[in-house]
Design a protein around this motif. Structure first.
Motif: not given
Length: 397
Positions: A109-117, A317-324
């Motif tokens: 999930h993390g790698i997909q959302k970061s859009q890294q191949a 908690f509520t994630l900051p904007n850079e982590h949403t």
């Protein structure tokens, strides 16, 4: 005329027969020798760079040379790894298997959302030491540039015994030490260390430890005390609950008799979740009681944890904007322990992709906490939190 049609039919049959004889798929269906590579070429893969591929476990052999190359595949320090291997006990069953699967999904999930191949290969183990070592060695043979895992302590111990020096950079998920190995873990002892550092950074100076008998309590107490003494030079005291029928009341009476200037006292409950909740119950309310966050599993209901304090993941908690972008609503319906390993999977794999930047005191702002690399181990600073009215709330300074 009929003779011409007959020759045409015979020629077509001969052509079909010849094609069938040269067709590896027909050979396979008729149980004849066949060319597997030719079949694969006829069915090209639609696998994307971030899709997972589970690698099969090689036969186990005690001869290390069968698995391990004489010289490890290397990756330059300034080159971002693009081929990761996850050595995880996804076939172990029970809690270990579920946690490993959650970690795996978090990584993807993390790698997909970061859009890294990135190519990610899963080396699924059943949790046994031999299975772990065989799969780790297979990952090295298959030119993994970075290995994440093993996850269980037994597997990490076996790997370090056989291979004290990592053949490729390796991020272990349990505490250990060895050349070329790094550690990022949710181990309770490591979190006790991290909590001590965070409390000291908050300006707290007066701390006592309440210890549950047994290995778990002893591990957490030693880790907390060692970190606290290194930071502040002393600890205010320790209370071992040997006889619950008598000692809990004795603890309450002792704390009740403290002079008013001891109001700033903070207590750390070294033990399991039930022990931590009892500590909160028998400690006078003017004193704060902290426990490791692994004890915050809501299995017994959050109301029983009323007032108990933890160092929690920002994920809760509520994630900051850079982590949403890393939020996953479906995952939030899972038990808390599985959510923890999902968040750890995101942070661990994103940290590995940034490994060319690693140096002493390298810092990453993750969804499971702020991770800082020191002496090969990532320490974690989460958010101080407590339960009030059955809800987890952030503890503001």
């Amino acid at each position: 005329m009929h003779k011409q049609k007959w020759w045409c039919a015979l020629l077509a049959l001969a052509t079909i027969t010849t094609q069938a004889e040269n067709n590896p798929i027909i050979d396979l269906l008729n149980h004849r020798d066949y060319d597997r590579d030719a079949i694969l070429r006829q069915a090209p893969s639609d696998r994307s760079p971030t899709d997972v591929q589970e690698k099969s476990q090689p036969p186990i052999d005690t001869d290390n040379s069968i698995f391990l190359p004489l010289r490890a595949p290397s990756i330059g320090k300034d080159i971002k790894p693009t081929a990761l291997a996850l050595v995880l006990p996804t076939k172990a069953g029970k809690l270990a298997g579920r946690a490993a699967n959650s970690f795996h999904r978090g990584c993807l999930h993390g790698i997909q959302k970061s859009q890294q191949a990135v190519e990610i290969d899963l080396y699924a183990t059943d949790g046994t030491a031999e299975s772990v070592y065989a799969n780790y060695a297979a990952a090295v043979r298959n030119a993994a540039q970075f290995v994440v895992g093993p996850m269980l302590k037994s597997g990490v111990k076996e790997l370090l015994n056989r291979q004290p020096q990592a053949l490729v950079p390796t991020l272990l998920l349990q505490p250990s030490a060895g050349e070329g190995y790094y550690v990022m873990t949710l181990d309770a002892g490591q979190e006790a260390t991290d909590l001590a550092h965070l409390l000291h950074a908050q300006g707290i100076t007066n701390v006592r430890v309440i210890e549950q008998p047994g290995q778990r309590g002893s591990q957490q107490r030693k880790a907390f005390e060692q970190a606290w003494i290194a930071a502040s030079g002393k600890i205010s005291g320790r209370f071992l609950v040997r006889d619950p029928a008598r000692d809990w009341q004795r603890l309450f009476d002792d704390l009740k008799e403290l002079p008013d200037e001891k109001g700033g006292l903070v207590l750390f409950a070294a033990g399991n979740g039930d022990f931590a909740r009892k500590a909160r119950k028998f400690v006078p309310q003017q004193y704060s009681v902290f426990a490791v966050s692994i004890n915050n599993n809501q299995a017994s209901g959050s109301l029983l944890s009323e007032g108990l304090r933890f160092m929690e993941m920002p994920w809760f908690f509520t994630l900051p904007n850079e982590h949403t972008i890393f939020d996953a609503p479906q995952t939030r319906t899972l038990p808390i322990i599985r959510q923890r390993f999902f968040a750890l999977g995101i942070d661990a794999c994103l940290a590995v992709l940034n490994s060319p930047l690693w140096d002493e005191n390298w810092l990453m702002n993750g969804i499971s906490g702020n991770w800082q690399l020191k002496n090969g181990t990532f320490s974690r600073a989460g958010k101080l939190a407590f339960y009030r009215g059955g809800r987890l709330r952030e503890l503001t300074p």
